[in-house]
Design an enzyme around this catalytic site. Structure first.
Site, mmCIF file in Angstrom:
data_model
loop_
_atom_site.group_PDB
_atom_site.id
_atom_site.type_symbol
_atom_site.label_atom_id
_atom_site.label_comp_id
_atom_site.label_asym_id
_atom_site.label_seq_id
_atom_site.Cartn_x
_atom_site.Cartn_y
_atom_site.Cartn_z
ATOM 1 N N ASN A 64 0.929 -1.298 -0.071
ATOM 2 C CA ASN A 64 -0.110 0.211 -0.111
ATOM 3 C C ASN A 64 0.755 1.303 0.052
ATOM 4 O OD1 ASN A 64 -2.529 1.465 0.650
ATOM 5 N ND2 ASN A 64 -1.678 2.052 2.201
ATOM 6 N N GLU A 65 0.522 2.205 -0.821
ATOM 7 C CA GLU A 65 1.095 3.505 -1.051
ATOM 8 C C GLU A 65 2.587 3.509 -0.739
ATOM 9 O OE1 GLU A 65 -1.593 6.018 1.521
ATOM 10 O OE2 GLU A 65 -2.901 6.188 -0.282
#
Length: 756
Positions: free
Chosen positions: A422-423
């Site tokens: 994630n990110e």
């Protein structure tokens, strides 16, 4: 005894009686006393009488027609009079078969048994009594006392929406109501005339004239009567047919494509307040999952909360429980799932609270994430070693759902997809405790991507993998500042990532990453520089409303330029979907697109409803594979209402169609219309019409063959203000034919049109 013998006895008795009557005379004596006389025999003979039989006394008949009427803590009993009865015994029991105990003795044919318990069943019999005795019991009867129904309050939340020769009414349902009385007047305050008695909490009044103001109240009908009238509302119908359309939408039926079912998704579905119905896709993602340890379910909060290791995702010690619990819930609700697999490199080793970021990473608090185990898998992995294996993680999930093929092309229930962390561009800030202050380079990230994707696909070759899960525009544009892209150049991060993945996929023999994923929290602002994702109040300025409702256009409209630093950097419109699709087509054809986090603000305003409905229309029209809205507040009822324009909009489980039909608006700044057909029901057409303007828009939709009846469902500021959960209101219907439809769209509204 023979008959002639009976006659002789009778004559003898008569002679003796005559002798006694004449004084018992005999020859030779005239003064003898009765005691001296020869008396008739007494044994078996009745005493002398005066000539009248004694009175007969009999037991009274059983009481008939016993009935029991329940009341509040009492039962009222009545029965028919029994001939000759002097009184009655009333008896009560708790079962029909008894035993019955005496409750009262009464002289009348009625009795009230008081001080009873409401909700309890009581059984009764009655017997009749006189001097000769007591009759048998009557047949039993039963009654159950109950408190009287509470006085029902007047319906609340009445709202009226004007249409063409009709007014749509909706109000909050009253608990205990069996129906409602809808009353109308042509003057404020009445006199009201009842016009309908619907059982649902809505009604469309089609017996009205355009240009006339109508006033409405509603009362609730229940078992004890009728409530008071609601507060009054008014509406003035307006004509649409014959008006010159302000906007024309041109439909091209020959240009169409399937709509992915996964665009109607959210993050954290189970935690939503007033979540919309019929969602299709759920994501287990966010900062929490980057350092998730599937062996123990420990995770780290990152900079969301003190860089804390804890059991937030699951308190269970069963391996992978945080993921499998979510998948099970999604399967039950008919949703596909997206599970995050860890790629940064470290996973929480304990649940012991905050982690020091003085000299990160503190390796005593974390375990190493290894993509491939290289040895046999086990459902009970060791928690005392220093590694956490990703290929074993996905294997363990599959074991929990053995035989369902959840990672395959044709699962027995719903698909489960994989997301690669994630990110990543933000790890040095969101997860400083494990990444440290140095950001991961784009080269290192691509290497990790190939390694993890390969490990997962070795186990499940048909697994659908999402990546990179950019945090926003600057991540996909410049990898957080590492790259030096130009607005129209082939030097964005995707231009580096897509060919690398294509090459590695060719080596592996299958696509390693199937879906190019990014997050989209618009940077658009109002004129004062306030970002729209922070504009979530119930009161917004006209400028703020327009900033929100126009923001979805930056996804696809190459003529729209929002107020943001992104348009300044690009020197023009963002047009993000078009730009990415062009890069994919050139550099890795066949890869799909998704937006697994997004939110356009307006959580407590009709502007949020409009933006979200527009987003979903764009996702379908622009061929996104998947999308998941991320909630920014605890209760985003207006924003979530955007889903309701497409999913179960009528309360009868009807949805937007599964095939997108091309449609172009003559004034997309005011009106957008999304058109679909239904492959399961030929001839059915469903449209979602969005009016972003502050005035009603007469809109003509031309080019799509139509037949049957158009059923309208609308959401506007007027209809929403009366609702605890914002949702479409039935707004009447109109016959359609040919290839043209004209409707009047209320200001700042979303209208779903179901034609069949």
């Amino acid at each position: 005894m023979l008959d002639h013998q009976k006659n002789h006895v009778a004559i003898a008795i008569l002679a003796l009686a005559l002798f006694a009557t004449l004084g018992g005379c005999s020859s030779g004596s005239t003064n003898a006393t009765a005691s001296d006389a020869t008396a008739p025999p007494t044994t078996g003979q009745p005493p002398p009488t005066t000539g009248q039989p004694p009175p007969t006394v009999s037991i009274p008949t059983v009481p008939a027609n016993l009935s029991a009427t329940p009341g509040n803590t009492q039962v009222n009993l009545t029965w028919s009079q029994s001939s000759g009865a002097a009184s009655y015994h009333v008896k009560r029991a708790m079962t029909a078969s008894g035993p019955y105990a005496m409750s009262a003795t009464v002289a009348s044919t009625s009795y009230t048994d008081a001080s009873l318990a409401n909700g309890t069943r009581y059984y009764y019999v009655v017997s009749a009594v006189d001097s000769a005795g007591e009759s048998a019991n009557s047949s039993p009867v039963m009654a159950q006392p109950a408190a009287p129904p509470a006085v029902l309050a007047a319906p609340a939340g009445l709202a009226a929406m004007a249409g063409n020769a009709q007014v749509s009414l909706q109000w909050n349902a009253s608990s205990g109501a069996t129906s409602y009385h809808v009353k109308r007047a042509t003057a404020s305050g009445g006199t009201y005339t009842q016009i309908a008695a619907p059982t649902a909490a809505s009604y469309v009044d089609s017996g009205v004239a355009n240009g006339t103001a109508y006033y409405y109240v509603v009362s609730a009908v229940y078992s004890a009567g009728e409530s008071a009238n609601s507060a009054q509302v008014s509406a003035t119908p307006v004509a649409a047919t014959g008006s010159v359309p302000a906007v024309t939408v041109t439909v091209t039926p020959a240009t169409h494509h399937a709509i992915s079912p996964y665009i109607y998704g959210v993050n954290l579905a189970s935690s939503l307040t007033n979540g919309p119905p019929s969602l299709t896709f759920d994501r287990a993602g966010g900062n929490r999952w980057t350092a998730y340890n599937w062996e123990t379910n420990a995770s780290n909060a990152g900079n969301d909360y003190l860089y804390e290791n804890d059991a937030f995702l699951s308190s269970s010690t069963a391996p992978a429980e945080a993921a499998t619990t979510m998948i099970s819930a999604d399967q039950n609700d008919g949703m596909a799932s997206l599970v995050t697999f860890q790629m940064q490199g470290l996973a929480a080793a304990d649940e012991s609270g905050p982690v020091s970021i003085a000299i990160p990473p503190d390796l005593s608090r974390f375990k190493k994430v290894v993509f491939e185990k290289g040895s046999a898998f086990t459902a009970t992995p060791s928690t005392s070693d220093g590694n956490v294996y990703m290929d074993e993680f996905i294997w363990a999930i599959d074991q929990k759902f053995g035989g369902q093929n959840i990672f395959g092309t044709t699962p027995a229930t719903q698909h489960v997809f994989a997301q690669l962390d994630n990110e990543p561009e933000l790890w040095s800030t969101t997860h400083l405790e494990i990444q440290g202050a140095g950001a991961i380079t784009s080269d290192a990230y691509i290497t990790k991507t190939i390694g993890l994707a390969t490990a997962l696909k070795k186990q499940f070759p048909n697994l659908v993998i999402f990546g990179p899960a950019h945090y926003g525009f600057y991540g996909l544009y410049a990898w957080g500042g590492e790259l030096s892209p130009t607005p129209s150049g082939n030097n964005w991060f995707p231009d580096k990532y897509l060919p690398a993945i294509k090459s590695a996929s060719a080596t592996f023999g299958k696509p390693l990453v199937d879906v190019y994923d990014f997050h989209w929290y618009p940077e658009a602002t109002d004129s004062a520089g306030n970002r729209i994702t922070g504009l979530n109040g119930a009161s917004l300025s006209a400028d703020q409303v327009q900033a929100i409702v126009q923001s979805p256009r930056s996804l696809w409209d190459n003529t729209y330029q929002e107020k943001s630093w992104i348009t300044q950097a690009l020197g023009g419109p963002i047009y993000i979907l078009g730009r990415l699709q062009a890069k994919i087509a050139a550099e890795n054809p066949g890869m799909k697109l998704s937006i697994t986090e997004y939110n356009n603000g307006g959580a407590q305003h009709i502007a949020g409803t409009i933006a979200q409905a527009d987003n979903l229309g764009v996702f379908g029209a622009q061929s996104l594979f998947a999308a998941n809205m991320w909630p920014l507040q605890a209760n985003e009822t207006y924003l979530l209402a955007g889903f309701r324009a497409y999913r179960n909009f009528d309360g009868a489980n009807h949805n937007f169609g599964d095939t997108s039909i091309a449609a172009a608006s003559s004034n997309v700044g005011n009106v957008a219309v999304y058109v679909s057909t239904d492959s399961t029901r030929p001839g059915r057409v469903v449209m979602v019409a969005i009016n972003r303007s502050t005035s009603a828009q007469v809109t003509a939709v031309n080019g799509q063959p139509l037949t049957g009846t158009a059923h309208l469902f609308q959401m506007s500021a007027t209809s929403a203000q009366a609702q605890a959960v914002v949702q479409p209101v039935a707004a009447g219907s109109q016959a359609v034919s040919g290839s043209s439809l004209t409707v009047s769209l209320p200001a700042l509204s979303v209208t779903t049109i179901d034609i069949y």
